[in-house]
Design a protein around this motif. Structure first.
Motif, PDB file in Angstrom:
ATOM      1  N   VAL B  24       0.806  -1.132  -0.088  1.00 41.11           N
ATOM      2  CA  VAL B  24       0.028  -0.106   0.060  1.00 41.11           C
ATOM      3  C   VAL B  24       0.823   1.461  -0.007  1.00 41.11           C
ATOM      4  CG1 VAL B  24      -1.711   1.312   1.387  1.00 41.11           C
ATOM      5  CG2 VAL B  24      -1.830  -1.178   1.122  1.00 41.11           C
ATOM      6  N   VAL B  25       1.942   1.429   0.765  1.00 41.26           N
ATOM      7  CA  VAL B  25       2.854   2.310   1.058  1.00 41.26           C
ATOM      8  C   VAL B  25       3.566   2.597  -0.170  1.00 41.26           C
ATOM      9  CG1 VAL B  25       4.929   3.132   2.040  1.00 41.26           C
ATOM     10  CG2 VAL B  25       2.901   2.441   3.580  1.00 41.26           C
ATOM     11  N   LEU B  26       3.965   1.530  -0.866  1.00 41.39           N
ATOM     12  CA  LEU B  26       4.799   1.597  -2.041  1.00 41.39           C
ATOM     13  C   LEU B  26       3.821   2.201  -3.166  1.00 41.39           C
ATOM     14  CD1 LEU B  26       7.684   0.968  -3.234  1.00 41.39           C
ATOM     15  CD2 LEU B  26       6.673  -1.231  -3.819  1.00 41.39           C
ATOM     16  N   THR B  27       2.802   1.686  -3.420  1.00 42.14           N
ATOM     17  CA  THR B  27       1.809   1.963  -4.395  1.00 42.14           C
ATOM     18  C   THR B  27       1.439   3.498  -4.083  1.00 42.14           C
ATOM     19  OG1 THR B  27       0.942  -0.337  -4.359  1.00 42.14           O
ATOM     20  CG2 THR B  27      -0.456   1.336  -5.596  1.00 42.14           C
ATOM     21  N   ALA B  28       1.136   3.954  -2.978  1.00 44.24           N
ATOM     22  CA  ALA B  28       0.733   5.270  -2.577  1.00 44.24           C
ATOM     23  C   ALA B  28       1.786   6.150  -3.019  1.00 44.24           C
ATOM     24  CB  ALA B  28       0.304   5.425  -1.309  1.00 44.24           C
ATOM     25  N   PHE B  29       3.081   5.984  -2.637  1.00 40.59           N
ATOM     26  CA  PHE B  29       4.175   6.990  -2.826  1.00 40.59           C
ATOM     27  C   PHE B  29       4.578   6.890  -4.020  1.00 40.59           C
ATOM     28  CE2 PHE B  29       8.568   7.929  -2.952  1.00 40.59           C
ATOM     29  CZ  PHE B  29       8.726   8.923  -1.974  1.00 40.59           C
ATOM     30  N   VAL B  30       4.724   6.009  -4.954  1.00 36.35           N
ATOM     31  CA  VAL B  30       4.838   6.173  -6.304  1.00 36.35           C
ATOM     32  C   VAL B  30       4.095   6.639  -7.161  1.00 36.35           C
ATOM     33  CG1 VAL B  30       5.375   4.652  -8.465  1.00 36.35           C
ATOM     34  CG2 VAL B  30       6.387   4.000  -6.122  1.00 36.35           C
ATOM     35  N   SER B  31       2.539   6.416  -6.917  1.00 41.63           N
ATOM     36  CA  SER B  31       1.411   7.134  -7.550  1.00 41.63           C
ATOM     37  C   SER B  31       1.606   8.545  -7.299  1.00 41.63           C
ATOM     38  CB  SER B  31       0.182   6.440  -7.275  1.00 41.63           C
ATOM     39  OG  SER B  31      -0.115   5.154  -7.266  1.00 41.63           O
ATOM     40  N   LEU B  32       1.623   8.828  -6.083  1.00 41.40           N
ATOM     41  CA  LEU B  32       1.463  10.307  -5.644  1.00 41.40           C
ATOM     42  C   LEU B  32       2.652  11.320  -6.343  1.00 41.40           C
ATOM     43  CD1 LEU B  32       0.333  10.335  -2.116  1.00 41.40           C
ATOM     44  CD2 LEU B  32      -0.882  11.452  -3.874  1.00 41.40           C
ATOM     45  N   SER B  33       3.936  10.481  -6.170  1.00 39.14           N
ATOM     46  CA  SER B  33       5.051  11.277  -6.687  1.00 39.14           C
ATOM     47  C   SER B  33       5.005  11.385  -8.043  1.00 39.14           C
ATOM     48  CB  SER B  33       6.348  10.559  -6.152  1.00 39.14           C
ATOM     49  OG  SER B  33       6.240   9.338  -6.503  1.00 39.14           O
TER      50      SER B  33
END
Lengths: 241, 265
Positions: B24-33
């Motif tokens: 979840v963290v990886l997906t959220a961080f990569v998507s947001l960035s």
């Protein structure tokens, strides 16, 4: 192969509370030694000091002459510890977990594979070797806990309340395993279950409120007839108010 | 020793990726960035278009000339760096909160601390795994910016400096989070403190009006933000590396000390 344990004036205090007071004991190599006593007697406290998890407030424990305070890692290399209520990585598979514990104790390569294989066989874990520990029954979890403690074939095995939560059949099985360890290993067994201590131990120490009340030899246990009677006699008038 | 650390490192990796929170963290961080990077890029292109288009320039500028302050540094790198700081601060405590606190809560620390494992070895394995995850976060998030910047032949070294700064910052934030996790058995408490400490350290400029110049100078040296800005400007300075390195070493030392405290309790 089996280790000698000497505890000298071991005390542990938590603030004003004395969990263990000037505890002295000597355990011969190959002996199965039991620690019994009511809740809060200081049994687990002593095990945690012996295994290097806690430092004593005073005194020291020696395993084959090595001090648990000064040479903790040397002492820990000589022991295997199965905690009360198996503390295991529930998201790990049985085999993966045993490999991890073997590596943490310095095993590697062929020795590690052999030790894991032997342990799985010894504790009859073949059918669950690839299953996650979290989905296993309490009995199997207890076996995994013992398997990791014996994985590196340590001279000293420390077991805390091994049969808690097990059904009578599982208790008997586990007792059989523990009895088989005597001679080749020094076994320190901490238990509430007097029958278990009676069945497995060569000698038993009775603790209450952090103090050693008495040590019973196998002969004394036999002549007394029942450890339960001895326990009640010694703790009479000392029950919690 | 290396075998023990490697075994623990692998165990930590397994535990990290066994939990959905890592994904979840990886997906959220990569998507947001990625979304925010493209948003800054689009805004920058719109500004360029506006200033280069005939008839759109105001009387303050020569027609068809882009003002100097409209450049990739101000319109792309600096705001993107600001976004990354916040995203890292938002997600890293979610990863670090579990690492030590869970072992304490489930009692498995007793299992580890009764093997011949030194406390620093245990802390090192846990810190290294978390730092690797921070590298993974930043590495994956760098793909889009790197592709865009390489295609347009713009400041790849600048992007490298920006990400190096983010890595130093991310590792320091992770070390603080791990130190917080090592001091408690509650993951919630660990997360709250791991948010609070970097947030307090972020910037002390708001205290300037009530402080003397020298006190404000000292506090500014201790704050995170002034050390980050130079990386975003493409400047690599030793003192900034020392600052983030110091925070990391401090976090690691607290973790080791808290494990020793368990023994001495």
């Amino acid at each position: 192969m089996a280790a000698k344990i000497e505890a000298k004036k071991v005390s542990k205090r938590f603030g004003a509370h004395v969990a263990l007071a000037h505890f002295d004991v000597e355990i011969a190599p190959g002996e199965i030694f039991g620690l019994i006593g009511p809740n809060g007697a200081g049994k687990t406290t002593f095990l945690r000091i012996l295994t290097g998890y806690w430092l004593p407030t005073e005194g020291d424990v020696y395993v084959d002459g090595d001090s648990v305070v000064e040479q903790r890692e040397r002492v820990q290399a000589k022991l295997g510890y199965a905690c009360e209520q198996p503390k295991l990585y529930m998201d790990h598979g049985v085999e993966t977990f045993l490999r991890l514990m073997g590596q943490l104790r310095g095993l590697g390569g062929g020795d590690l594979s052999l030790a894991v294989e032997r342990s799985i066989e010894r504790f009859e874990l073949q059918e669950v070797a690839r299953r996650r520990i979290g989905v296993l029954s309490k009995g199997f979890q207890q076996r995994v806990s013992l398997a990791q403690a014996l994985l590196h074939d340590p001279p000293l095995v420390v077991v805390d309340e091994p049969t808690v939560g097990l059904d009578p059949r599982q208790q008997l099985e586990l007792r059989r395993i523990l009895q088989g360890l005597g001679g080749s290993h020094t076994l320190l067994l901490c238990t509430h279950q007097l029958r278990e201590a009676e069945a497995c131990c060569d000698r038993v120490a009775l603790l209450d409120r952090g103090k050693l009340l008495r040590t019973f030899s196998a002969d004394e246990l036999e002549s007394a007839g029942s450890l339960e009677d001895l326990f009640l006699e010694q703790t009479q008038g000392r029950s919690d108010t | 020793m290396r075998r023990r650390i490697a075994a623990l490192f692998m165990k930590e990796l397994r535990s990290l990726f066994a939990s959905p929170i890592a994904y979840v963290v990886l997906t959220a961080f990569v998507s947001l960035s990625a979304v925010y990077f493209f948003q800054h890029l689009i805004s920058y292109n719109q500004l360029l278009f506006a200033f280069q288009s005939e008839g759109l320039a105001t009387t303050d500028f020569d027609q068809g000339t882009v003002p100097l302050q409209i450049n990739t540094l101000n319109e792309l790198f600096m705001p993107f760096a600001g976004d990354l700081h916040l995203f890292l601060l938002a997600v890293i405590p979610l990863i670090t909160m579990r690492v030590f606190a869970e072992e304490r809560a489930t009692g498995t620390d007793e299992l580890l601390l009764t093997t011949p494992l030194r406390t620093w070895e245990l802390a090192l394995a846990k810190h290294a795994t978390t730092y690797l995850f921070v590298m993974l976060l930043l590495g994956v998030s760098a793909i889009y910016p790197a592709v865009i910047i390489s295609k347009s032949q713009l400041g790849m070294a600048h992007l490298g400096a920006l990400y190096l700064g983010q890595l130093a910052y991310g590792v320091a934030i992770a070390a603080i989070g791990l130190a917080c996790s090592s001091l408690t058995r509650s993951q919630v408490v660990a997360a709250i403190v791991a948010y609070a400490v970097p947030f307090i350290l972020l910037d002390f400029a708001w205290l300037d009006p009530v402080l003397t110049e020298s006190a404000a100078g000292i506090l500014s040296g201790a704050a995170i933000q002034p050390h980050l800005d130079n990386f975003a400007r493409g400047v690599l300075e030793f003192r900034h590396a020392v600052y983030f390195g110091g925070l990391t070493v401090l976090g690691f030392t607290v973790s080791v000390a808290s494990l020793e405290l368990v023994r001495a309790r």
